[in-house]
Design a protein around this motif. Structure first.
Motif, PDB file in Angstrom:
ATOM      1  N   LEU A  81      32.652  41.720  -9.892  1.00  0.00           N
ATOM      2  CA  LEU A  81      32.550  43.164 -10.157  1.00  0.00           C
ATOM      3  C   LEU A  81      32.965  43.477 -11.591  1.00  0.00           C
ATOM      4  CD1 LEU A  81      33.954  44.658  -6.875  1.00  0.00           C
ATOM      5  CD2 LEU A  81      31.706  45.005  -7.789  1.00  0.00           C
ATOM      6  N   ASN A  82      33.999  42.771 -12.080  1.00  0.00           N
ATOM      7  CA  ASN A  82      34.452  43.033 -13.446  1.00  0.00           C
ATOM      8  C   ASN A  82      33.435  42.563 -14.476  1.00  0.00           C
ATOM      9  OD1 ASN A  82      37.164  44.265 -13.989  1.00  0.00           O
ATOM     10  ND2 ASN A  82      37.536  43.057 -12.185  1.00  0.00           N
ATOM     11  N   ILE A 141      45.069  46.977  -6.875  1.00  0.00           N
ATOM     12  CA  ILE A 141      44.342  45.956  -6.129  1.00  0.00           C
ATOM     13  C   ILE A 141      45.103  44.641  -6.112  1.00  0.00           C
ATOM     14  CG2 ILE A 141      42.210  44.617  -6.103  1.00  0.00           C
ATOM     15  CD1 ILE A 141      40.735  47.032  -6.967  1.00  0.00           C
ATOM     16  N   THR A 142      45.653  44.220  -7.282  1.00  0.00           N
ATOM     17  CA  THR A 142      46.394  42.957  -7.320  1.00  0.00           C
ATOM     18  C   THR A 142      47.619  43.014  -6.416  1.00  0.00           C
ATOM     19  OG1 THR A 142      45.676  42.867  -9.590  1.00  0.00           O
ATOM     20  CG2 THR A 142      47.217  41.222  -8.898  1.00  0.00           C
ATOM     21  N   GLY A 188      36.236  52.533  -8.266  1.00  0.00           N
ATOM     22  CA  GLY A 188      36.565  53.182  -6.996  1.00  0.00           C
ATOM     23  C   GLY A 188      36.041  52.391  -5.821  1.00  0.00           C
ATOM     24  N   LEU A 189      34.788  51.925  -5.921  1.00  0.00           N
ATOM     25  CA  LEU A 189      34.226  51.130  -4.823  1.00  0.00           C
ATOM     26  C   LEU A 189      34.972  49.816  -4.655  1.00  0.00           C
ATOM     27  CD1 LEU A 189      30.422  51.728  -5.060  1.00  0.00           C
ATOM     28  CD2 LEU A 189      32.022  52.498  -3.363  1.00  0.00           C
ATOM     29  N   ALA A 190      35.428  49.206  -5.775  1.00  0.00           N
ATOM     30  CA  ALA A 190      36.184  47.959  -5.670  1.00  0.00           C
ATOM     31  C   ALA A 190      37.489  48.198  -4.930  1.00  0.00           C
ATOM     32  CB  ALA A 190      36.448  47.381  -7.051  1.00  0.00           C
ATOM     33  N   ALA A 191      38.126  49.347  -5.178  1.00  0.00           N
ATOM     34  CA  ALA A 191      39.375  49.643  -4.471  1.00  0.00           C
ATOM     35  C   ALA A 191      39.112  49.776  -2.980  1.00  0.00           C
ATOM     36  CB  ALA A 191      39.998  50.920  -5.026  1.00  0.00           C
TER      37      ALA A 191
END
Lengths: 102, 173
Positions: free
Chosen positions: A39-40, B72-73, A69-72
């Protein structure tokens, strides 16, 4: 030097490392970490095109924000599924979770 | 007036950041101890924040550090703490699987590199100069407000779903 290609190559390398991780790991948390890398890589692409090519500099930043936001959301759901799976199987090795195998 | 050293310094900082990012990515993928992977991931994400800074967006760099490293981490570290005991042995990797995965990754990398260097990138004819946070906020609440609302809904549903998934599995087992 600081050209568009430099950033694109870095993004491609990050994406391929993530792909390699997703394909070869068996630890579910390791797979989740590799997905974050992919994703990054995509996000760096958006920001680089935004900096060097795009007509409006705000749009790429907005898309990068949406991806974050979607990654979270994805991390929250993925980690809770990992916890549920661990309680049931006492393992997070993905090769043990085969009840839905087709 | 300009200092000749400043340009070189910025250039050097950029390459150092790049080095940190790639090192972190390698540590995130290759070691078999999951704790090293998470630490490598956080190093890599911090480096990516630095890359955003080089790309001219302080706001997105701050969001990167806040959301990825701050949230996240930390969530992944909690999941590691709650799941597998760290002292149990990890099974060995199978050689054919690793070889096939490496081959797939290498083929994809070569394809993408080919696309990057063969394409003739042309910048847009008219390019705006407005890099402010105010422009981002304005666009979020006018042109992209539907997407904004949907992302908020997705986050809400994800939080509720995570609580339900983690909570009910405890009651069932």
């Amino acid at each position: 030097m600081n050209t568009l290609e430099t950033y694109l190559v870095v993004a491609a390398v990050l994406f391929c490392l993530g792909l390699l991780g997703v394909l070869q790991r068996r630890n579910l948390i390791g797979i989740l970490i590799s997905i974050e890398l992919m994703l990054n890589g995509a996000n760096i692409n958006f920001m680089a095109f935004n900096r060097f090519l795009a007509p409006e500099p705000a749009v790429g930043q907005i898309i990068a924000l949406f991806v974050m936001g979607l990654a979270a959301a994805e991390a929250a759901i993925g980690l809770s599924i990992i916890l549920a799976l661990f309680r049931r199987l006492h393992s997070i090795n993905i090769e043990r979770a085969q009840r839905l195998r087709g | 007036m300009s200092f000749p050293g400043v340009e070189n310094l910025a250039q050097m900082a950029f390459w150092v950041t790049l080095g940190f990012t790639l090192t972190g990515a390698f540590i995130a993928v290759f070691p078999r101890n999951i704790l090293y992977n998470v630490l490598g991931l956080s190093l890599c994400l911090a480096g990516i924040g630095g890359i955003y800074l080089c790309l001219g967006s302080f706001f997105i760099a701050l969001m990167q550090w806040l959301i990825y490293i701050g949230a996240i981490t930390i969530a992944i570290v909690f999941a590691i703490m709650l799941s597998r005991p760290l002292y149990t042995a990890v099974p060995e990797r199978k050689v054919p699987k690793v070889a096939l995965a490496t081959a797939a990754g290498a083929v994809f990398l070569v394809a993408v590199l080919g696309v990057i260097f063969k394409t003739n990138w042309k910048p847009a004819v008219e390019r705006g100069k407005d890099w402010s946070v105010a422009a981002i906020g304005h666009l979020l609440l006018t042109r992209y407000d539907l997407v904004f609302e949907v992302i908020s809904l997705v986050l809400l549903v994800a939080i509720i779903g995570a609580i339900v998934t983690a909570g009910y599995s405890r009651r069932l087992s």
